[in-house]
Design a protein around this motif. Structure first.
Motif, PDB file in Angstrom:
ATOM      1  N   PRO A 150       0.816  -1.225   0.000  1.00  0.00           N
ATOM      2  CA  PRO A 150       0.000   0.000   0.000  1.00  0.00           C
ATOM      3  C   PRO A 150       0.849   1.275   0.000  1.00  0.00           C
ATOM      4  N   LEU A 151       2.155   1.161   0.297  1.00  0.00           N
ATOM      5  CA  LEU A 151       3.014   2.354   0.355  1.00  0.00           C
ATOM      6  C   LEU A 151       3.596   2.705  -1.001  1.00  0.00           C
ATOM      7  N   CYS A 152       4.156   1.699  -1.698  1.00  0.00           N
ATOM      8  CA  CYS A 152       4.818   1.998  -2.976  1.00  0.00           C
ATOM      9  C   CYS A 152       4.097   1.404  -4.178  1.00  0.00           C
ATOM     10  N   GLY A 153       3.050   0.597  -3.915  1.00  0.00           N
ATOM     11  CA  GLY A 153       2.260   0.015  -5.003  1.00  0.00           C
ATOM     12  C   GLY A 153       2.911  -1.182  -5.674  1.00  0.00           C
ATOM     13  N   ALA A 154       4.092  -1.614  -5.200  1.00  0.00           N
ATOM     14  CA  ALA A 154       4.785  -2.742  -5.831  1.00  0.00           C
ATOM     15  C   ALA A 154       4.101  -4.066  -5.487  1.00  0.00           C
ATOM     16  N   ARG A 155       4.235  -5.034  -6.394  1.00  0.00           N
ATOM     17  CA  ARG A 155       3.693  -6.385  -6.132  1.00  0.00           C
ATOM     18  C   ARG A 155       4.801  -7.369  -5.761  1.00  0.00           C
ATOM     19  N   LEU A 156       5.999  -6.842  -5.507  1.00  0.00           N
ATOM     20  CA  LEU A 156       7.111  -7.707  -5.099  1.00  0.00           C
ATOM     21  C   LEU A 156       7.015  -7.931  -3.591  1.00  0.00           C
ATOM     22  N   VAL A 157       6.072  -8.811  -3.190  1.00  0.00           N
ATOM     23  CA  VAL A 157       5.748  -9.033  -1.770  1.00  0.00           C
ATOM     24  C   VAL A 157       6.136 -10.461  -1.376  1.00  0.00           C
ATOM     25  N   ALA A 158       6.953 -10.567  -0.312  1.00  0.00           N
ATOM     26  CA  ALA A 158       7.379 -11.884   0.184  1.00  0.00           C
ATOM     27  C   ALA A 158       6.415 -12.379   1.257  1.00  0.00           C
ATOM     28  N   VAL A 159       6.321 -13.697   1.367  1.00  0.00           N
ATOM     29  CA  VAL A 159       5.541 -14.339   2.436  1.00  0.00           C
ATOM     30  C   VAL A 159       6.533 -14.890   3.453  1.00  0.00           C
ATOM     31  N   LEU A 160       6.546 -14.294   4.649  1.00  0.00           N
ATOM     32  CA  LEU A 160       7.530 -14.667   5.664  1.00  0.00           C
ATOM     33  C   LEU A 160       6.869 -15.407   6.810  1.00  0.00           C
ATOM     34  N   LYS A 161       7.661 -16.299   7.458  1.00  0.00           N
ATOM     35  CA  LYS A 161       7.226 -16.927   8.708  1.00  0.00           C
ATOM     36  C   LYS A 161       7.409 -15.894   9.841  1.00  0.00           C
ATOM     37  N   PRO A 162       6.657 -16.002  10.938  1.00  0.00           N
ATOM     38  CA  PRO A 162       6.794 -15.030  12.038  1.00  0.00           C
ATOM     39  C   PRO A 162       8.230 -14.875  12.531  1.00  0.00           C
ATOM     40  N   TYR A 163       9.024 -15.971  12.509  1.00  0.00           N
ATOM     41  CA  TYR A 163      10.383 -15.877  13.029  1.00  0.00           C
ATOM     42  C   TYR A 163      11.323 -15.128  12.075  1.00  0.00           C
ATOM     43  N   ASP A 164      10.854 -14.808  10.843  1.00  0.00           N
ATOM     44  CA  ASP A 164      11.680 -14.047   9.889  1.00  0.00           C
ATOM     45  C   ASP A 164      11.566 -12.535  10.095  1.00  0.00           C
ATOM     46  N   GLU A 165      10.665 -12.115  10.983  1.00  0.00           N
ATOM     47  CA  GLU A 165      10.386 -10.681  11.120  1.00  0.00           C
ATOM     48  C   GLU A 165      11.630  -9.883  11.495  1.00  0.00           C
ATOM     49  N   LYS A 166      12.453 -10.404  12.398  1.00  0.00           N
ATOM     50  CA  LYS A 166      13.664  -9.693  12.822  1.00  0.00           C
ATOM     51  C   LYS A 166      14.638  -9.526  11.662  1.00  0.00           C
ATOM     52  N   LEU A 167      14.764 -10.543  10.819  1.00  0.00           N
ATOM     53  CA  LEU A 167      15.667 -10.458   9.672  1.00  0.00           C
ATOM     54  C   LEU A 167      15.162  -9.417   8.663  1.00  0.00           C
ATOM     55  N   TYR A 168      13.835  -9.328   8.497  1.00  0.00           N
ATOM     56  CA  TYR A 168      13.283  -8.334   7.565  1.00  0.00           C
ATOM     57  C   TYR A 168      13.607  -6.911   8.022  1.00  0.00           C
ATOM     58  N   ALA A 169      13.636  -6.727   9.341  1.00  0.00           N
ATOM     59  CA  ALA A 169      13.943  -5.394   9.881  1.00  0.00           C
ATOM     60  C   ALA A 169      15.338  -4.926   9.479  1.00  0.00           C
ATOM     61  N   ALA A 170      16.218  -5.871   9.151  1.00  0.00           N
ATOM     62  CA  ALA A 170      17.601  -5.522   8.790  1.00  0.00           C
ATOM     63  C   ALA A 170      17.782  -5.287   7.289  1.00  0.00           C
ATOM     64  N   MET A 171      16.692  -5.409   6.518  1.00  0.00           N
ATOM     65  CA  MET A 171      16.833  -5.334   5.066  1.00  0.00           C
ATOM     66  C   MET A 171      17.306  -3.960   4.560  1.00  0.00           C
ATOM     67  N   LYS A 172      17.031  -2.878   5.319  1.00  0.00           N
ATOM     68  CA  LYS A 172      17.413  -1.530   4.881  1.00  0.00           C
ATOM     69  C   LYS A 172      18.856  -1.184   5.241  1.00  0.00           C
ATOM     70  N   LYS A 173      19.496  -2.054   6.030  1.00  0.00           N
ATOM     71  CA  LYS A 173      20.890  -1.779   6.415  1.00  0.00           C
ATOM     72  C   LYS A 173      21.803  -1.800   5.195  1.00  0.00           C
ATOM     73  N   LYS A 174      22.823  -0.919   5.222  1.00  0.00           N
ATOM     74  CA  LYS A 174      23.789  -0.911   4.115  1.00  0.00           C
ATOM     75  C   LYS A 174      24.825  -2.017   4.289  1.00  0.00           C
ATOM     76  N   ASN A 175      25.298  -2.159   5.515  1.00  0.00           N
ATOM     77  CA  ASN A 175      26.321  -3.181   5.792  1.00  0.00           C
ATOM     78  C   ASN A 175      25.673  -4.400   6.450  1.00  0.00           C
ATOM     79  N   LYS A 176      25.242  -5.326   5.642  1.00  0.00           N
ATOM     80  CA  LYS A 176      24.548  -6.507   6.159  1.00  0.00           C
ATOM     81  C   LYS A 176      25.556  -7.611   6.467  1.00  0.00           C
ATOM     82  N   THR A 177      25.178  -8.440   7.471  1.00  0.00           N
ATOM     83  CA  THR A 177      26.000  -9.621   7.770  1.00  0.00           C
ATOM     84  C   THR A 177      25.776 -10.667   6.691  1.00  0.00           C
TER      85      THR A 177
END
Length: 904
Positions: free
Chosen positions: A806-833
């Motif tokens: 609903p924010l950018c109108g893109a259809r590139l939407v992933a289906v994540l398990k609840p335990y993946d939520e923390k990893l998704y929060a790191a997606m905007k980081k520049k220096n990822k592990t």
């Protein structure tokens, strides 16, 4: 002229005569007429009679008389020992009534008795104490209670046949000798159901003391027949209904709780049927008993819970569904019908297959001729000696070893123990339970702690939770011994009327799925696999050979069905296994050894053949056994002639030694070794089997009395080595011969049917519906992989067909398990592990899949352990509808079976 009944009444105390009148007691049963006069004179006796014939009053009326006419010292004048934690409700009510009428105090003591009641029993001992073998052991450790035991003059042991066949009984037999050391000799009375060897029960009860057996054979009052109920469950239920409708009140016994529930469910709409078994709450059982007694129901579907003499009024017919497998069990169950004096007990065995028909005919014949099985007490059980040596040491502080030997050897179970007692004492000394100085044995502090954890000889078992991966719900729990004996990846077992296949074992959790088309005789954890004895199985072989069906009590359909199967064998030129012929048949999975040996003989010979074939050909060999077959799971290059050669080259004297080698490699042996070591105090009673170094223990106890006892008990309880050797000897002497053949209809019966297993119809569809419902309720997170700023928690069932951010109108939407939520929060980081970079790549593949396949991808990705790779494989099958969900279930199953081997 005085009748025998009037004479018996006249010999009883006036208070007892008044109570008999008050109870409307105008006629004595045969067991009462014969037992009471003997017991009044103080004789030791075993009373053997069918359920419901008044055995309890037979034992207690003469003791009531003596208590009212003689002076007794203070204390527990009568010990009434029962294997159950408490007597059934009706018997307890009867005893309390007698106590009230005669002015005698009766009390119950077991593991759940409150501290307040225990104190009362110690300070104001009742005249009659009802207790268990374990509570008697505990009482012997207390100073005040030991004082009360000094006043004991009579001991009654209820259900003595049940105790005599286990280690609880062996322990009790020494316990009675320890009691004699406190109270002096006591009158001993055993109450037993029908047994084949009453003399052994008498010796078990009394040792070398004189005793008398008062036995009323049930056979003369039995009217039994076998009826063929058909092979389809619907036909079987219809015949059960006919039996119920043609009688006023009918008990239908089943061998397992799951079958009782299945039949009860099928008949529920009638409204006049109840189900009764040990897994139901006490309130539900009492309600079922009361309704049946009042005539509110015509039939009760039950298990062994209804063998216990519970008063449910008049029963005019007993149905046994499937062979009861044991003669004594059939006698006990059918004896519940027609319980007026001198009435005939009518019973029908409903058979459902070839093995079942033949076996039922044998058991009915043996019951009608009063030939129940022999009871086999444990002889020289070393862990029982260790337990009782520790108990005597704690009780006395110090005592001579010679005195210990004298006490223990008075018991029938240990009369020939000889040097074994000192060997046990030497082993106990190594574990700091006792110490010896010359011929004196001195207790150590650890012995009292050991006894507090080991009052019972019943092995303590932890439970494992069984978890259904389809419904994501627990199915129940499994006992440790069952898990170790039966459970491995791929194993199939029965629970709650369904078949389950093990996918994975993870510490205290066993992952399973519903099983279809399972092969072999399926084990059940409820202790329900009653072994068919060697004698019954061999007579079944004889009946196959002679086909003298006219000598057996069976209807024409049973005989016709059995003859048809045997005639089909001849027509197909198949060879039938009998008491004279062992037939080895080639099957897809290996070789079927058709041997009418019974469960324990076939288990022993199956293990022997397994290890010999494995050693000779360097291949693993799987085994499954039932009473009439051994299935050896073999590679394709091994066929029936190869197995035949190994069997015929076997020497009788080698069977036991080979079995010891075979068993040492099994989890069953290792579990048994741990249990015996615990009873020796070598391992703490609460030690976790999983955390013990088994290999270290096997080294430590190699060739010790602990190892010897582990083997002795396995050979006693799990395998019939004596008769296995007899079979091998018969092959040597040409009393039996072998033959090889292709798979026959009789050989295949044990492979493709599970006895006592009822599979609900439409199970496959039920599984798929369960998977659909579970996935619909699965929590997921929809997350935009374009802006990486939007996520939404929802359930699969509520997710849109083609999700959009609903924010950018893109259809590139992933289906994540609840335990993946923390990893998704790191997606905007520049220096990822490294882990975060891998997660991002996985989420992008996930989102691309949702973009191209929409809702189908969402559903696939919601499966347990289903990642992008697995989901892609599922989608590439182009499966739809139910088949699509089957593919998801297949991927989930693979994950459960393999995830522990993954590097991550």
């Amino acid at each position: 002229m005085t009748t025998a009944i009037e004479e018996l009444r006249a010999n009883l105390h006036p208070k007892i005569r008044d109570a008999l009148d008050k109870r409307g007691f105008d006629e004595f049963s045969e067991i009462q007429m014969r037992a009471v006069p003997k017991l009044i004179t103080g004789e030791n006796a075993v009373l053997i009679a069918p359920t419901g014939t008044g055995k309890t009053e037979s034992a207690l009326l003469p003791l009531f008389h003596r208590m009212l006419t003689e002076t007794h010292p203070p204390g527990f004048t009568v010990l009434y020992i029962t294997p159950l934690r408490s007597l059934n409700r009706d018997m307890m009510n009867r005893l309390e009534w007698w106590g009230h009428e005669l002015g005698l105090r009766i009390s119950v003591r077991h593991g759940d008795t409150t501290a307040n009641d225990r104190r009362k029993q110690a300070t104001h001992p009742p005249d009659i104490l009802i207790t268990t073998p374990e509570s008697l052991q505990a009482m012997m450790m207390g100073k005040v209670l030991r004082k009360n035991l000094e006043g004991t003059r009579y001991v009654v042991i209820d259900e003595i046949h049940e105790l005599a066949s286990g280690k609880r009984g062996a322990q009790l037999s020494i316990g009675l000798e320890r009691l004699v050391e406190m109270s002096g000799e006591v009158q001993r009375i055993g109450i037993s159901a029908t047994v084949g060897n009453p003399e052994i029960i008498g010796q078990f009860l009394c040792g070398k003391r004189p005793y008398t057996i008062v036995q009323v054979p049930v056979a003369k009052t039995l009217d039994l027949t076998v009826r063929f109920a058909g092979e389809a469950f619907a036909d079987q239920v219809k015949l059960i209904e006919q039996c119920i409708d043609s009688h006023t009140s009918t008990l239908v016994f089943t061998n397992t709780r799951s079958v009782a529930e299945a039949i009860g469910h099928a008949l529920r709409e009638r409204g006049d049927i109840d189900v009764h078994h040990g897994s139901l709450s006490r309130e539900m059982r009492i309600d079922a008993e009361d309704r049946f007694r009042a005539g509110g129901t015509k039939g009760m579907i039950c298990t062994s819970s209804m063998e216990l003499g519970i008063d449910i009024g008049q029963i005019d017919h007993v149905v046994q569904f499937n062979s009861p497998r044991e003669v004594a069990r059939l006698i006990q169950r059918t004896g519940r019908a027609g319980h007026q004096l001198n009435a005939t007990s009518k019973g029908t065995v409903l058979a459902t297959g070839f093995d079942d028909c033949i076996e039922s005919m044998i058991i009915v014949r043996k019951a009608m001729q009063n030939e129940p099985e022999n009871v086999r007490p444990h002889i020289n059980a070393a862990d029982v000696i260790a337990n009782q040596v520790a108990a005597i040491a704690v009780e006395r502080g110090e005592i001579s070893i010679q005195k210990i030997e004298e006490i223990i050897s008075r018991s029938y179970c240990f009369a020939e123990a000889g040097p074994l007692i000192r060997e046990v004492i030497a082993q106990m000394e190594k574990h700091y339970l006792i110490r010896t100085e010359g011929d004196m044995l001195i207790t150590k502090t650890r012995a009292r702690r050991y006894l507090s954890m080991n009052l019972s000889m019943i092995a303590d078992e932890k439970k494992s939770v069984v978890f259904d991966v389809v419904s994501r719900k627990p199915v129940g729990t499994l006992d440790e011994s069952f898990v170790i004996s039966w459970i491995s990846s791929g194993a199939v077992f029965v629970a709650r009327g369904k078949m389950w296949r093990v996918l994975d074992i993870d510490e205290d959790r066993i992952m399973v799925e519903p099983a279809k088309n399972a092969k072999g005789e399926l084990p059940s954890w409820e202790g329900e696999q009653i072994p068919v004895p060697f004698t019954v199985a061999m007579e079944a072989g004889r009946l196959r050979r002679l086909q003298n069906f006219g000598e057996y009590h069976a209807d024409t359909r049973s005989v016709a069905f059995s003859e048809k199967i045997l005639s089909e064998m001849k027509k197909n030129r198949s060879i039938t296994a009998t008491d004279k012929v062992i037939v080895l048949e080639d099957a897809d999975d290996g070789v079927v050894v058709n041997l009418c040996g019974g469960h324990k003989v076939n288990e022993a010979l199956g293990r022997v053949l397994s290890i010999l074939l494995s050693a000779r050909y360097g291949t693993s060999v799987g085994i499954e056994t039932n009473a009439y077959r051994i299935l050896l799971r073999l590679p394709k290059f091994l066929r029936a002639p190869d197995v035949d050669e190994v069997l015929c080259s076997l020497e009788p004297d080698h069977v036991e030694a080979i079995l010891m080698l075979a068993l040492k490699k099994t989890a069953l042996y290792k579990w048994k070794l741990v249990q015996i070591a615990k009873k020796f105090g070598a391992i703490d009673a609460d030690a976790d089997y999983e955390k013990i170094s088994i290999n270290r223990l096997m080294e430590l106890f190699d060739n010790t009395v602990i190892e010897k006892e582990a083997f002795r008990e396995l050979f006693f309880s799990n395998m019939d080595v004596l008769h296995a050797r007899e079979v091998v000897q018969s092959l040597k002497d040409h009393g039996m011969e072998t033959a090889t053949s292709r798979l026959s209809i009789i050989g295949a019966e044990g492979l493709f049917t599970g006895r006592d297993v009822i599979v609900p119809p439409g199970e496959d569809q039920a599984i798929i519906e369960s998977v659909k419902h579970r996935i619909d309720e699965q929590d997921i997170i929809l997350a935009c992989m374009h802006c990486k700023s939007w996520k939404s928690k929802t359930k699969v069932g509520r997710a849109p067909d083609n999700p959009q951010c609903p924010l950018c109108g893109a259809r590139l939407v992933a289906v994540l398990k609840p335990y993946d939520e923390k990893l998704y929060a790191a997606m905007k980081k520049k220096n990822k592990t490294t882990e975060e970079k891998e997660a991002e790549a996985r989420m992008m593949r996930n989102a691309n899949m949702v973009l191209s396949s929409g809702r189908k991808a969402i559903i696939a990705l919601a499966g347990r352990g289903v990642g992008p790779e697995s989901a892609a494989r599922i989608l590439n099958t182009f499966a739809s509808g139910d088949n699509f969900y089957r593919e998801i279930l297949k991927a989930e199953r693979k994950f459960v079976q393999t995830h522990r081997f993954w590097s991550d």
